[in-house]
Design a protein around this motif. Structure first.
Motif, PDB file in Angstrom:
ATOM      1  N   LEU A   1       1.053  -1.265  -0.369  1.00 28.65           N
ATOM      2  CA  LEU A   1       0.353   0.405   0.385  1.00 28.65           C
ATOM      3  C   LEU A   1       0.918   1.057   0.046  1.00 28.65           C
ATOM      4  O   LEU A   1       2.173   1.062   1.068  1.00 28.65           O
ATOM      5  CB  LEU A   1      -0.629  -0.082   0.900  1.00 28.65           C
ATOM      6  N   ALA A   2       0.857   2.242  -0.939  1.00 29.36           N
ATOM      7  CA  ALA A   2       1.624   3.641  -0.891  1.00 29.36           C
ATOM      8  C   ALA A   2       0.227   4.625  -0.703  1.00 29.36           C
ATOM      9  O   ALA A   2      -0.460   4.722  -0.651  1.00 29.36           O
ATOM     10  CB  ALA A   2       2.269   3.859  -1.954  1.00 29.36           C
ATOM     11  N   PHE A   3       1.263   5.255   0.019  1.00 32.96           N
ATOM     12  CA  PHE A   3       0.278   6.898   0.830  1.00 32.96           C
ATOM     13  C   PHE A   3       1.388   7.674   1.207  1.00 32.96           C
ATOM     14  O   PHE A   3       2.754   7.593   0.654  1.00 32.96           O
ATOM     15  CB  PHE A   3      -0.247   6.500   2.103  1.00 32.96           C
ATOM     16  N   SER A   4       0.819   8.739   0.807  1.00 36.97           N
ATOM     17  CA  SER A   4       1.523  10.550   1.155  1.00 36.97           C
ATOM     18  C   SER A   4       1.168  10.091   3.264  1.00 36.97           C
ATOM     19  O   SER A   4      -0.049  10.699   3.289  1.00 36.97           O
ATOM     20  CB  SER A   4       0.676  11.271   0.060  1.00 36.97           C
ATOM     21  N   LEU A   5       2.125  11.152   3.455  1.00 34.19           N
ATOM     22  CA  LEU A   5       2.319  11.497   4.846  1.00 34.19           C
ATOM     23  C   LEU A   5       2.792  12.603   4.897  1.00 34.19           C
ATOM     24  O   LEU A   5       4.017  12.980   4.432  1.00 34.19           O
ATOM     25  CB  LEU A   5       2.811  10.208   5.988  1.00 34.19           C
ATOM     26  N   SER A   6       2.269  13.291   5.592  1.00 35.87           N
ATOM     27  CA  SER A   6       2.046  14.988   6.463  1.00 35.87           C
ATOM     28  C   SER A   6       2.929  15.376   7.194  1.00 35.87           C
ATOM     29  O   SER A   6       1.522  14.529   8.089  1.00 35.87           O
ATOM     30  CB  SER A   6       2.097  16.182   5.864  1.00 35.87           C
ATOM     31  N   SER A   7       3.699  15.452   8.221  1.00 32.71           N
ATOM     32  CA  SER A   7       3.570  16.643  10.038  1.00 32.71           C
ATOM     33  C   SER A   7       4.089  18.090   9.427  1.00 32.71           C
ATOM     34  O   SER A   7       5.224  18.314   8.331  1.00 32.71           O
ATOM     35  CB  SER A   7       4.390  14.772  10.429  1.00 32.71           C
ATOM     36  N   ALA A   8       4.367  17.840  11.130  1.00 29.35           N
ATOM     37  CA  ALA A   8       5.259  19.258  11.640  1.00 29.35           C
ATOM     38  C   ALA A   8       6.411  19.123  10.869  1.00 29.35           C
ATOM     39  O   ALA A   8       7.214  20.360  10.726  1.00 29.35           O
ATOM     40  CB  ALA A   8       4.765  19.560  12.530  1.00 29.35           C
ATOM     41  N   LYS A   9       7.097  18.038  11.082  1.00 27.03           N
ATOM     42  CA  LYS A   9       8.639  17.625  10.478  1.00 27.03           C
ATOM     43  C   LYS A   9       8.880  16.952   9.810  1.00 27.03           C
ATOM     44  O   LYS A   9      10.358  16.587   9.655  1.00 27.03           O
ATOM     45  CB  LYS A   9       9.443  17.532  11.916  1.00 27.03           C
ATOM     46  N   VAL A  10       7.687  16.712   8.608  1.00 28.61           N
ATOM     47  CA  VAL A  10       8.453  15.315   7.509  1.00 28.61           C
ATOM     48  C   VAL A  10       7.019  16.843   6.258  1.00 28.61           C
ATOM     49  O   VAL A  10       6.872  16.574   6.305  1.00 28.61           O
ATOM     50  CB  VAL A  10       7.003  14.026   7.824  1.00 28.61           C
ATOM     51  N   PRO A  11       7.698  16.925   5.523  1.00 32.35           N
ATOM     52  CA  PRO A  11       7.041  17.270   4.595  1.00 32.35           C
ATOM     53  C   PRO A  11       6.153  16.629   3.417  1.00 32.35           C
ATOM     54  O   PRO A  11       6.552  15.055   3.965  1.00 32.35           O
ATOM     55  CB  PRO A  11       8.421  17.771   3.708  1.00 32.35           C
ATOM     56  N   THR A  12       5.789  16.612   2.450  1.00 33.13           N
ATOM     57  CA  THR A  12       4.860  15.285   2.157  1.00 33.13           C
ATOM     58  C   THR A  12       6.044  14.459   1.468  1.00 33.13           C
ATOM     59  O   THR A  12       6.026  14.877   0.700  1.00 33.13           O
ATOM     60  CB  THR A  12       3.999  16.255   1.656  1.00 33.13           C
ATOM     61  N   ASP A  13       6.065  12.954   2.149  1.00 29.92           N
ATOM     62  CA  ASP A  13       6.449  11.894   1.181  1.00 29.92           C
ATOM     63  C   ASP A  13       5.492  10.792   0.952  1.00 29.92           C
ATOM     64  O   ASP A  13       4.439  10.860   2.049  1.00 29.92           O
ATOM     65  CB  ASP A  13       7.809  11.632   2.282  1.00 29.92           C
ATOM     66  N   ALA A  14       5.842  10.265   0.106  1.00 27.23           N
ATOM     67  CA  ALA A  14       5.613   8.854  -0.480  1.00 27.23           C
ATOM     68  C   ALA A  14       6.157   7.430   0.591  1.00 27.23           C
ATOM     69  O   ALA A  14       7.352   7.872   0.732  1.00 27.23           O
ATOM     70  CB  ALA A  14       5.758   8.690  -1.860  1.00 27.23           C
ATOM     71  N   PHE A  15       5.272   6.517   1.057  1.00 21.22           N
ATOM     72  CA  PHE A  15       5.768   5.668   2.545  1.00 21.22           C
ATOM     73  C   PHE A  15       5.088   4.264   1.366  1.00 21.22           C
ATOM     74  O   PHE A  15       4.166   4.332   0.446  1.00 21.22           O
ATOM     75  CB  PHE A  15       5.009   6.107   3.468  1.00 21.22           C
ATOM     76  N   THR A  16       5.416   3.540   1.833  1.00 20.74           N
ATOM     77  CA  THR A  16       4.540   2.340   1.553  1.00 20.74           C
ATOM     78  C   THR A  16       4.074   0.986   3.094  1.00 20.74           C
ATOM     79  O   THR A  16       5.245   1.767   3.885  1.00 20.74           O
ATOM     80  CB  THR A  16       5.183   0.880   0.441  1.00 20.74           C
ATOM     81  N   LEU A  17       3.567   0.365   2.967  1.00 19.35           N
ATOM     82  CA  LEU A  17       3.120  -0.859   4.227  1.00 19.35           C
ATOM     83  C   LEU A  17       3.079  -1.661   3.398  1.00 19.35           C
ATOM     84  O   LEU A  17       1.932  -2.049   2.441  1.00 19.35           O
ATOM     85  CB  LEU A  17       1.368  -0.213   4.886  1.00 19.35           C
ATOM     86  N   ASP A  18       3.642  -2.762   4.309  1.00 21.37           N
ATOM     87  CA  ASP A  18       3.654  -4.317   3.820  1.00 21.37           C
ATOM     88  C   ASP A  18       2.947  -4.627   4.925  1.00 21.37           C
ATOM     89  O   ASP A  18       2.358  -4.655   6.104  1.00 21.37           O
ATOM     90  CB  ASP A  18       4.885  -4.928   4.195  1.00 21.37           C
ATOM     91  N   PRO A  19       1.507  -5.026   4.054  1.00 24.29           N
ATOM     92  CA  PRO A  19       0.342  -5.674   4.548  1.00 24.29           C
ATOM     93  C   PRO A  19       0.163  -6.963   5.711  1.00 24.29           C
ATOM     94  O   PRO A  19      -0.300  -6.816   6.665  1.00 24.29           O
ATOM     95  CB  PRO A  19      -0.453  -5.801   3.827  1.00 24.29           C
ATOM     96  N   ALA A  20       1.618  -7.754   5.755  1.00 23.48           N
ATOM     97  CA  ALA A  20       1.612  -8.494   6.260  1.00 23.48           C
ATOM     98  C   ALA A  20       2.430  -8.126   8.629  1.00 23.48           C
ATOM     99  O   ALA A  20       1.945  -8.243   8.947  1.00 23.48           O
ATOM    100  CB  ALA A  20       2.735  -9.221   6.000  1.00 23.48           C
ATOM    101  N   SER A  21       3.709  -7.583   7.666  1.00 20.91           N
ATOM    102  CA  SER A  21       4.149  -7.197   9.441  1.00 20.91           C
ATOM    103  C   SER A  21       3.950  -5.440   9.786  1.00 20.91           C
ATOM    104  O   SER A  21       3.885  -5.700  10.560  1.00 20.91           O
ATOM    105  CB  SER A  21       5.506  -7.091   8.426  1.00 20.91           C
TER     106      SER A  21
END
Length: 637
Positions: free
Chosen positions: A335-355
């Motif tokens: 699963l790919a997604f974008s994440l943004s926070s005060a200390k993280v500019p909007t960046d691309a992440f992936t999630l392993d559905p098993a782990s």
């Protein structure tokens, strides 16, 4: 010797005078002093932050498609693996959005001209964009069929106002055909059944009501799904690989829940178990093994994976606290997604559905600045004039660097069907980190994310000013804060937040020093009469109907332009000439009125921009002007 003295004299004015920052050719700075070049020099690192917004997967290569900006606008790039190089795909003058085929080989993009939002659909072919739509109307991408042979989209092609539904094979543009002729502007194809014979259609009526339909792709017959007489809102809708229809809905709840809807009976069955907070988005694995969803918990995101067979939900691990969007399930299950926070500019992440382990794929630049210095948001809750609880997020400067009471800017989000969620603030961090200005972002009544009761509290012209009164409650609270200077407070906002900016400047002008109002509504009647026809009826549902005499009178009474004689504080107005939502005339009339009353009104106009500046050179200059405005009128420098 005489020649040397003359040469030195000729150089003297240049060396002693303050040099000016260059203004982009497409911007008109009306009544705005030249920007001294010390401002862009100081702000430059803050303007160089980037982002990486997930657009989807290239199923042919396994690359992740992201949108990021290296030059003046955001363009598409391919990333082959975590923290690997970004390879640019498109090279357009305007920003683009991507919709890659689920089977690979075809990449579609949406692009408008100068921010006019009359989007066209193109196919990327050998570095060039092949136009698939008519080049004139407003088009919105809907969905791909699972086999990648069909695309559904909506278009105002027929008459410029109503949104009809179309399908085409993007490899054969001549296959393009209207499949449903409709009335109104809120129609969209949300997905196709696994056999591509049926399309799932959403009809947006208001933030509190939408309808679902099943569309026979061959005949164009629409069949209602669910009870259309009920006041129910569906956020997202999609077919699973087994033909199950998944939706987010507030049926039977104050909040949006994830669930399924029976294709035969229209009955909604909730599948998420959270009693509070909205499920704001979801994505189904391509093999149907999971349904990922994002829970918006008071502005912060929690990412979960639901097993559709057992109903068990598991939460993603090792993710920084922030806001999550752009869920895209890949061919291999990640699963790919974008994440943004005060200390993280909007960046691309992936999630392993098993782990359930998250992997960061991009690390966007922050102009060489240490993002860890950025302050985290502090939740502030207050009771408003009628006892209603409203909340917002406060960013404070470092007390060691900026001791004592600090000036404050109240920054109001647009919508009004929107919500401020704490994310990366980009150039806005300059105000807090370098000028010592606190920033408060309120979620007044009518904001989304707090349930359908809360979002309805500002509906229509007779409740509209209640949200402005919420600002007064926040000002009361913040003026008592021992670290806030009650004599140095200001306001800004964009779009509907721009209306709130004008209205707050009028109602609370004795408590505010200045106002920065961006693409803002100044008169509800003229706004409704002049906004693009395809969206006019949808806005009437929210604000009121100017054709009704009683509502027109109230809309006029609450409009900032009606009370402009009470606007005494300095005003900065930012406008896009091509804005289809809030036309340039809304800015022109209030600027003229303020100046006619002897007031101060700076006016920055983007001739190649729409509803907010999208081009970096224009955004940079806007930031410089705003900083100059705050230094002069808020900080007194």
């Amino acid at each position: 010797m005489k020649k040397l003295l003359l040469a030195a004299a000729a150089l003297l004015p240049i060396s002693t005078a303050q040099a000016e920052a260059p203004k982009p050719a497409a911007l008109v700075a009306d009544g705005i002093p030249p920007v001294p070049d010390d401002i862009p020099a100081a702000m430059r690192p803050y303007g160089e932050s980037r982002s990486a917004v997930v657009q989807g997967w290239d199923a042919s290569t396994g690359n992740l498609i992201i949108a990021t900006r290296f030059a003046n606008t955001a363009q598409l790039h391919a990333v082959a693996g975590p923290m690997m190089d970004r390879r640019q795909i498109t090279f357009e003058a305007e920003p683009v959005r991507a919709h890659p085929s689920p089977v690979g080989g075809t990449l579609l993009v949406l692009k408008d001209t100068g921010g006019n939002e009359f989007f066209q659909i193109y196919r990327v072919a050998e570095g060039q964009l092949q136009l698939l739509t008519d080049g004139k109307s407003r088009n919105e991408f809907g969905a791909w069929s699972d086999d990648g042979k069909l695309v559904g989209y909506s278009s105002t092609r027929r008459n410029g106002t109503d949104t009809d539904l179309y399908v085409m094979d993007p490899l054969n543009p001549k296959s393009d055909r209207m499949v449903a002729q409709l009335a109104g502007g809120g129609w969209q194809i949300a997905g196709f059944s696994p056999d591509s014979k049926t399309a799932l259609v959403q009809q947006y009526v208001s933030v509190q009501k939408s309808n679902l339909w099943l569309l026979d792709v061959r005949s164009g017959k629409l069949t209602p799904l669910g009870d259309h007489a009920a006041s129910v809102s569906y956020g997202e809708a999609a077919f699973a690989p087994d033909g199950t229809i998944w939706v987010t809905s507030d049926e039977g709840s104050d909040f949006q829940r994830l669930g399924t809807i029976d294709r035969r009976t229209g009955r909604f069955t909730p599948r998420s178990t959270e009693a509070k907070w909205d499920v704001e988005s979801f994505e189904i694995a391509r093999d149907g093994s999971y349904v990922a969803y994002v829970l918006n918990e008071n502005g912060s995101s929690r990412l979960k994976l639901l097993d559709p067979k057992t109903g068990a939900a598991r939460e993603a691990r090792n993710l920084p606290l922030g806001t999550i969007g752009g869920l895209e399930a890949g061919p291999d299950g990640r699963l790919a997604f974008s994440l943004s926070s005060a200390k993280v500019p909007t960046d691309a992440f992936t999630l392993d559905p098993a782990s359930l382990q998250a992997t960061r794929w991009t690390q966007s630049e922050t102009g060489g600045l240490d993002a860890a210095r950025n302050p985290e948001a502090e939740l502030v809750e207050v009771k408003s004039f009628d006892g209603e609880t409203v909340s917002g997020f406060l960013y404070r400067p470092d007390p060691k660097k900026f001791p004592g009471k600090r000036p404050l800017v109240v920054s109001i989000h647009g919508g009004p069907e929107g919500q401020y969620t704490p994310g990366f603030r980009g150039a806005s961090n300059y105000l807090t980190n370098e000028l010592g200005i606190a920033v408060f972002a309120p979620n007044v009544r009518g904001s989304t994310g707090f349930g359908k009761r809360f979002v309805s509290l500002d509906n229509g012209p007779f409740k509209r000013e209640d949200s402005v009164k919420d600002i007064g409650a926040f000002l009361d609270r913040l003026q008592r804060d021992p670290r806030i200077d009650p004599k140095r407070m200001a306001v800004n906002g964009g779009s509907y937040g721009g209306y709130m900016c004008y209205a707050s400047a009028i109602r609370y002008g004795d408590r505010l020093k200045a106002a920065d109002c961006i693409v803002a509504i100044s008169n509800f009647v003229t706004f409704l009469e002049n906004t693009q026809s395809y969206r006019r009826d949808l806005r009437r549902v929210e604000y009121g109907d100017e054709r009704d005499p009683a509502q027109r009178a109230k809309l006029t009474a609450i409009s900032p332009l009606t009370s402009v004689n009470k606007l005494k504080i300095p005003l900065l107005v930012v406008t896009g000439s091509n804005d289809p939502r809030v036309p340039e005339s809304e800015a022109n009339q209030i600027v003229a009125a303020v100046r006619g009353n002897g007031g101060t009104a700076w006016h920055l106009v983007g001739k190649n921009e729409g509803h907010g500046f999208a081009k970096k050179e224009n955004r940079d200059y806007q930031s410089w002007v705003e900083t100059m405005f705050w230094r002069k009128y808020l900080l007194g420098q």
